[in-house]
Design a protein around this motif. Structure first.
Motif, mmCIF file in Angstrom:
data_model
loop_
_atom_site.group_PDB
_atom_site.id
_atom_site.type_symbol
_atom_site.label_atom_id
_atom_site.label_comp_id
_atom_site.label_asym_id
_atom_site.label_seq_id
_atom_site.Cartn_x
_atom_site.Cartn_y
_atom_site.Cartn_z
ATOM 1 N N LEU A 1 0.804 -1.220 0.000
ATOM 2 C CA LEU A 1 0.000 0.000 0.000
ATOM 3 C C LEU A 1 0.840 1.275 0.000
ATOM 4 N N ILE A 2 2.171 1.133 0.061
ATOM 5 C CA ILE A 2 3.054 2.295 0.196
ATOM 6 C C ILE A 2 3.716 2.579 -1.152
ATOM 7 N N PRO A 3 3.674 3.819 -1.646
ATOM 8 C CA PRO A 3 4.315 4.141 -2.924
ATOM 9 C C PRO A 3 5.817 3.867 -2.909
ATOM 10 N N VAL A 4 6.336 3.422 -4.036
ATOM 11 C CA VAL A 4 7.768 3.205 -4.185
ATOM 12 C C VAL A 4 8.523 4.490 -3.874
ATOM 13 N N GLU A 5 9.676 4.357 -3.221
ATOM 14 C CA GLU A 5 10.577 5.453 -2.850
ATOM 15 C C GLU A 5 10.047 6.335 -1.726
ATOM 16 N N THR A 6 8.959 5.925 -1.080
ATOM 17 C CA THR A 6 8.493 6.672 0.097
ATOM 18 C C THR A 6 9.589 6.702 1.157
ATOM 19 N N PRO A 7 9.909 7.874 1.705
ATOM 20 C CA PRO A 7 10.895 7.930 2.788
ATOM 21 C C PRO A 7 10.354 7.253 4.050
#
Length: 292
Positions: free
Chosen positions: A39-45
């Motif tokens: 559920l988390i976008p790629v490259e999210t810090p």
């Protein structure tokens, strides 16, 4: 100052307030991050905290997991909890080598006296270790509701000096604030920040959905304002502390209130109720507000 590539898109206003958000995790949250990852976008810090009682090996493993899952790791360094130069640089070099770390977050830490040679974040910066390791961005804390051990003027002076020191060493400064329940306090603080000429990117701390008693416990521990009037803005009634609460009203207020005068701003979520619960809330918020 030209920001490194990892600060890309900061000059582009977000399509929706949650665009480009970041998350926080502890060394114990690897399984939870893997569960929430789809559920988390790629490259999210994803920041990896530096809590007492944890070993570097566990923190390194968490940082590696962040990278392997396709996110951007940002390990914390707590100055007063670092026992020696070898302890500091060994951990720093390990996360750079094993997880490709490019950004770090530094705090003084809670102990009143240091456990080693570093009293505060400036002591860490002055070693030159971060730039030697190839770090390109450093995050520091912001306190929109004040700091328990510093006056308001001292808070501004310390923040200004840290931002200047990071920039002078060729790295990009970033401010990540403490979480809070009062959007007005954050918006006013951002205006004052820009008035003082501090124009660096800021991530506003937002508490993820959690049990009300748990939220208030973290607030008390972190010195966050939680008066009846502030909690009412957030959507919590002190007459009933049962059940859970989410940051819907808080995030709505930021979406409505943030403007050009507040500068470059994104959200940073503290997942007090768990990583999956937080990212599910974000996905639901975006669905309700037409993201994508």
């Amino acid at each position: 100052m030209t920001l490194p590539q990892i600060h890309r898109n900061w000059d582009k206003p977000p399509h929706i307030i949650t665009d480009g958000y970041s998350l926080e995790m502890t060394a114990k949250d690897i399984a939870a991050l893997k569960d929430a990852a789809p559920l988390i976008p790629v490259e999210t810090p994803v920041a990896v905290t530096f809590l007492p009682g944890e070993e570097h090996a566990a923190r390194i493993a968490a940082t590696v997991a962040v990278r392997e899952l396709g996110f951007e790791p940002m390990p914390h360094f707590s100055a007063r909890r670092i026992r020696s130069e070898d302890d500091f640089e060994g951990y720093l070099n390990a996360v750079v080598r094993d997880a490709g770390v490019r950004r770090c977050f530094i705090v003084a830490g809670d102990p009143p006296a240091p456990e080693g040679p570093y009293f505060d974040t400036m002591a860490l910066l002055e070693t030159g270790a971060f730039e030697r390791a190839g770090i390109t961005a450093i995050g520091v804390g912001g306190h929109p509701e004040g700091h328990p051990n510093m006056s308001v003027d001292e808070c501004w002076d310390v923040l200004d000096r840290k931002v200047a020191a990071i920039a002078s060493r060729g790295m990009a400064p970033l401010v990540v604030t403490q979480f809070g329940f009062d959007p007005d306090a954050f918006l006013q603080w951002l205006v004052e920040l820009r008035r003082r000429g501090i124009d660096v990117p800021v991530r506003i701390g937002v508490p993820g959905p959690a049990g009300i008693k748990r939220l208030l416990s973290f607030a008390a521990r972190c010195g966050v304002g939680a008066s009846a009037s502030v909690l009412k803005k957030y959507g919590i009634s002190v007459a009933s502390l049962l059940g859970s609460a989410g940051p819907d009203k808080l995030v709505d207020a930021f979406a409505a209130g943030l403007g050009a005068e507040h500068g470059k701003v994104r959200l940073h979520f503290y997942p007090f109720g768990g990583l999956r619960k937080t990212v599910e809330w974000i996905a639901g918020y975006e669905a309700r507000h037409g993201a994508g």
